[in-house]
Design a protein around this motif. Sequence first.
Motif, PDB file in Angstrom:
ATOM      1  N   GLU A 272       8.854   2.141  -3.366  1.00  0.00           N
ATOM      2  CA  GLU A 272       9.114   1.845  -4.770  1.00  0.00           C
ATOM      3  C   GLU A 272       7.954   2.339  -5.625  1.00  0.00           C
ATOM      4  O   GLU A 272       6.814   2.376  -5.175  1.00  0.00           O
ATOM      5  CB  GLU A 272       9.293   0.339  -4.977  1.00  0.00           C
ATOM      6  CG  GLU A 272      10.465  -0.255  -4.224  1.00  0.00           C
ATOM      7  CD  GLU A 272      10.561  -1.757  -4.432  1.00  0.00           C
ATOM      8  OE1 GLU A 272       9.785  -2.287  -5.268  1.00  0.00           O
ATOM      9  OE2 GLU A 272      11.386  -2.396  -3.762  1.00  0.00           O
ATOM     10  N   HIS A 273       8.270   2.693  -6.852  1.00  0.00           N
ATOM     11  CA  HIS A 273       7.231   3.184  -7.762  1.00  0.00           C
ATOM     12  C   HIS A 273       6.581   2.029  -8.509  1.00  0.00           C
ATOM     13  O   HIS A 273       7.261   1.161  -9.067  1.00  0.00           O
ATOM     14  CB  HIS A 273       7.836   4.164  -8.767  1.00  0.00           C
ATOM     15  CG  HIS A 273       6.842   4.653  -9.776  1.00  0.00           C
ATOM     16  ND1 HIS A 273       6.722   4.103 -11.036  1.00  0.00           N
ATOM     17  CD2 HIS A 273       5.890   5.625  -9.701  1.00  0.00           C
ATOM     18  CE1 HIS A 273       5.761   4.720 -11.696  1.00  0.00           C
ATOM     19  NE2 HIS A 273       5.241   5.645 -10.915  1.00  0.00           N
ATOM     20  N   TYR A 274       5.243   2.016  -8.501  1.00  0.00           N
ATOM     21  CA  TYR A 274       4.470   1.036  -9.257  1.00  0.00           C
ATOM     22  C   TYR A 274       3.758   1.750 -10.403  1.00  0.00           C
ATOM     23  O   TYR A 274       3.144   2.798 -10.191  1.00  0.00           O
ATOM     24  CB  TYR A 274       3.409   0.371  -8.375  1.00  0.00           C
ATOM     25  CG  TYR A 274       3.927  -0.607  -7.344  1.00  0.00           C
ATOM     26  CD1 TYR A 274       5.254  -1.008  -7.328  1.00  0.00           C
ATOM     27  CD2 TYR A 274       3.065  -1.133  -6.388  1.00  0.00           C
ATOM     28  CE1 TYR A 274       5.718  -1.901  -6.378  1.00  0.00           C
ATOM     29  CE2 TYR A 274       3.518  -2.036  -5.427  1.00  0.00           C
ATOM     30  CZ  TYR A 274       4.851  -2.410  -5.426  1.00  0.00           C
ATOM     31  OH  TYR A 274       5.305  -3.299  -4.485  1.00  0.00           O
ATOM     32  N   ILE A 275       3.822   1.183 -11.583  1.00  0.00           N
ATOM     33  CA  ILE A 275       3.110   1.774 -12.712  1.00  0.00           C
ATOM     34  C   ILE A 275       1.608   1.568 -12.526  1.00  0.00           C
ATOM     35  O   ILE A 275       1.170   0.761 -11.703  1.00  0.00           O
ATOM     36  CB  ILE A 275       3.575   1.159 -14.051  1.00  0.00           C
ATOM     37  CG1 ILE A 275       3.275  -0.348 -14.065  1.00  0.00           C
ATOM     38  CG2 ILE A 275       5.053   1.432 -14.278  1.00  0.00           C
ATOM     39  CD1 ILE A 275       3.581  -1.001 -15.411  1.00  0.00           C
ATOM     40  N   ALA A 276       0.813   2.286 -13.307  1.00  0.00           N
ATOM     41  CA  ALA A 276      -0.644   2.271 -13.143  1.00  0.00           C
ATOM     42  C   ALA A 276      -1.232   0.868 -13.238  1.00  0.00           C
ATOM     43  O   ALA A 276      -2.116   0.496 -12.459  1.00  0.00           O
ATOM     44  CB  ALA A 276      -1.285   3.184 -14.187  1.00  0.00           C
ATOM     45  N   LYS A 277      -0.740   0.067 -14.175  1.00  0.00           N
ATOM     46  CA  LYS A 277      -1.281  -1.282 -14.371  1.00  0.00           C
ATOM     47  C   LYS A 277      -1.098  -2.133 -13.124  1.00  0.00           C
ATOM     48  O   LYS A 277      -1.997  -2.890 -12.730  1.00  0.00           O
ATOM     49  CB  LYS A 277      -0.599  -1.939 -15.572  1.00  0.00           C
ATOM     50  CG  LYS A 277      -1.174  -3.289 -15.938  1.00  0.00           C
ATOM     51  CD  LYS A 277      -0.507  -3.834 -17.195  1.00  0.00           C
ATOM     52  CE  LYS A 277      -1.102  -5.190 -17.575  1.00  0.00           C
ATOM     53  NZ  LYS A 277      -0.466  -5.733 -18.809  1.00  0.00           N
ATOM     54  N   VAL A 278       0.046  -2.004 -12.500  1.00  0.00           N
ATOM     55  CA  VAL A 278       0.321  -2.770 -11.279  1.00  0.00           C
ATOM     56  C   VAL A 278      -0.544  -2.266 -10.129  1.00  0.00           C
ATOM     57  O   VAL A 278      -1.092  -3.058  -9.353  1.00  0.00           O
ATOM     58  CB  VAL A 278       1.814  -2.665 -10.909  1.00  0.00           C
ATOM     59  CG1 VAL A 278       2.085  -3.347  -9.568  1.00  0.00           C
ATOM     60  CG2 VAL A 278       2.670  -3.279 -12.005  1.00  0.00           C
ATOM     61  N   ARG A 279      -0.696  -0.957 -10.023  1.00  0.00           N
ATOM     62  CA  ARG A 279      -1.522  -0.387  -8.955  1.00  0.00           C
ATOM     63  C   ARG A 279      -2.955  -0.901  -9.049  1.00  0.00           C
ATOM     64  O   ARG A 279      -3.562  -1.289  -8.045  1.00  0.00           O
ATOM     65  CB  ARG A 279      -1.508   1.143  -9.032  1.00  0.00           C
ATOM     66  CG  ARG A 279      -0.147   1.764  -8.801  1.00  0.00           C
ATOM     67  CD  ARG A 279      -0.258   3.243  -8.501  1.00  0.00           C
ATOM     68  NE  ARG A 279      -0.772   4.036  -9.593  1.00  0.00           N
ATOM     69  CZ  ARG A 279      -0.016   4.761 -10.419  1.00  0.00           C
ATOM     70  NH1 ARG A 279       1.311   4.736 -10.301  1.00  0.00           N
ATOM     71  NH2 ARG A 279      -0.562   5.494 -11.368  1.00  0.00           N
ATOM     72  N   GLN A 280      -3.500  -0.893 -10.239  1.00  0.00           N
ATOM     73  CA  GLN A 280      -4.884  -1.327 -10.436  1.00  0.00           C
ATOM     74  C   GLN A 280      -5.046  -2.819 -10.185  1.00  0.00           C
ATOM     75  O   GLN A 280      -6.118  -3.277  -9.782  1.00  0.00           O
ATOM     76  CB  GLN A 280      -5.327  -0.972 -11.855  1.00  0.00           C
ATOM     77  CG  GLN A 280      -5.407   0.531 -12.096  1.00  0.00           C
ATOM     78  CD  GLN A 280      -5.563   0.883 -13.563  1.00  0.00           C
ATOM     79  OE1 GLN A 280      -5.640  -0.006 -14.418  1.00  0.00           O
ATOM     80  NE2 GLN A 280      -5.596   2.172 -13.863  1.00  0.00           N
TER      81      GLN A 280
ATOM     82  N   VAL B  48       0.835  -1.205   0.000  1.00  0.00           N
ATOM     83  CA  VAL B  48       0.000   0.000   0.000  1.00  0.00           C
ATOM     84  C   VAL B  48       0.867   1.252   0.000  1.00  0.00           C
ATOM     85  O   VAL B  48       0.576   2.230  -0.699  1.00  0.00           O
ATOM     86  CB  VAL B  48      -0.950   0.000   1.215  1.00  0.00           C
ATOM     87  CG1 VAL B  48      -1.688   1.333   1.316  1.00  0.00           C
ATOM     88  CG2 VAL B  48      -1.941  -1.149   1.115  1.00  0.00           C
ATOM     89  N   LEU B  49       1.937   1.227   0.778  1.00  0.00           N
ATOM     90  CA  LEU B  49       2.841   2.378   0.828  1.00  0.00           C
ATOM     91  C   LEU B  49       3.414   2.670  -0.556  1.00  0.00           C
ATOM     92  O   LEU B  49       3.477   3.827  -0.984  1.00  0.00           O
ATOM     93  CB  LEU B  49       3.979   2.104   1.813  1.00  0.00           C
ATOM     94  CG  LEU B  49       4.990   3.242   1.989  1.00  0.00           C
ATOM     95  CD1 LEU B  49       4.325   4.458   2.615  1.00  0.00           C
ATOM     96  CD2 LEU B  49       6.168   2.781   2.844  1.00  0.00           C
ATOM     97  N   ASN B  50       3.798   1.630  -1.269  1.00  0.00           N
ATOM     98  CA  ASN B  50       4.352   1.811  -2.613  1.00  0.00           C
ATOM     99  C   ASN B  50       3.317   2.394  -3.574  1.00  0.00           C
ATOM    100  O   ASN B  50       3.641   3.230  -4.426  1.00  0.00           O
ATOM    101  CB  ASN B  50       4.858   0.478  -3.161  1.00  0.00           C
ATOM    102  CG  ASN B  50       6.146   0.037  -2.495  1.00  0.00           C
ATOM    103  OD1 ASN B  50       6.832   0.842  -1.868  1.00  0.00           O
ATOM    104  ND2 ASN B  50       6.460  -1.238  -2.616  1.00  0.00           N
ATOM    105  N   ILE B  51       2.091   1.954  -3.438  1.00  0.00           N
ATOM    106  CA  ILE B  51       1.027   2.453  -4.322  1.00  0.00           C
ATOM    107  C   ILE B  51       0.780   3.936  -4.074  1.00  0.00           C
ATOM    108  O   ILE B  51       0.693   4.737  -5.012  1.00  0.00           O
ATOM    109  CB  ILE B  51      -0.258   1.633  -4.118  1.00  0.00           C
ATOM    110  CG1 ILE B  51      -0.058   0.220  -4.683  1.00  0.00           C
ATOM    111  CG2 ILE B  51      -1.449   2.318  -4.790  1.00  0.00           C
ATOM    112  CD1 ILE B  51      -1.204  -0.726  -4.430  1.00  0.00           C
TER     113      ILE B  51
END
Length: 214
Positions: free
Chosen positions: A151-159, A72-75
């Motif tokens: 860490e940075h998550y791209i939009a696809k991973v977040r969703q 959640v923190l990464n998102i």
Amino acid sequence: MNRETTTLISLKETMTRVDHKLQALEAQFKELDFTKDNLAQKFEHHSKTLANQVAQDELWTAVLSLKFTFLVLNILYSYVIEVLICLHTRVLEELPDLVRGLPTLTSILRRKVKNKRIRVVWESVLAECGLQEGDITALCTFFVAHGNKAEHYIAKVRQMYIRDVNFLITNMVKNQALQDGLLKAVQVIEKGKAVRAPEEQKSSLKELMPTVKS
């Protein structure tokens, strides 16, 4: 010189002295009014400074007390960093001749205080995105506190991991300034501009975090 003339002269002198005293009193009252206004302004400034300090302390406490999982923190970090990068990029687009002098968002925040041109562009960019200075303070505080480990998550991973991040923020972030800042960050990235806070959803947190099959 007769008695009547002497009386008139004495009366005139008395009136003159009274007039001088009245002028002196008027000057004293003006000075007192000035002192009162000056003290009132200082008190108001001190009160605002104290209130801002309290708000800052509460914000830092809230940010450092977050009990998010690493996922959640990464998102949330991903939304925050994307908004900050977006703001930096938009300002540079409006000020191409200052690109070298504004290498980071921090440089913009620092220089806008004394540079009217940068300040005007910055305020315009914030308005376009539906953001306010308080939102930026909250997002920058979050970034400083957690940027070194997230860490940075791209939009696809977040969703893939969270269906409704707005509901997650609303229910897990209790500090209003931080909650507003994070909600607006999500809106800017997903919709292009922050709008009013979304209405409370009825879903449960469990429903919002689907199981990811390995």
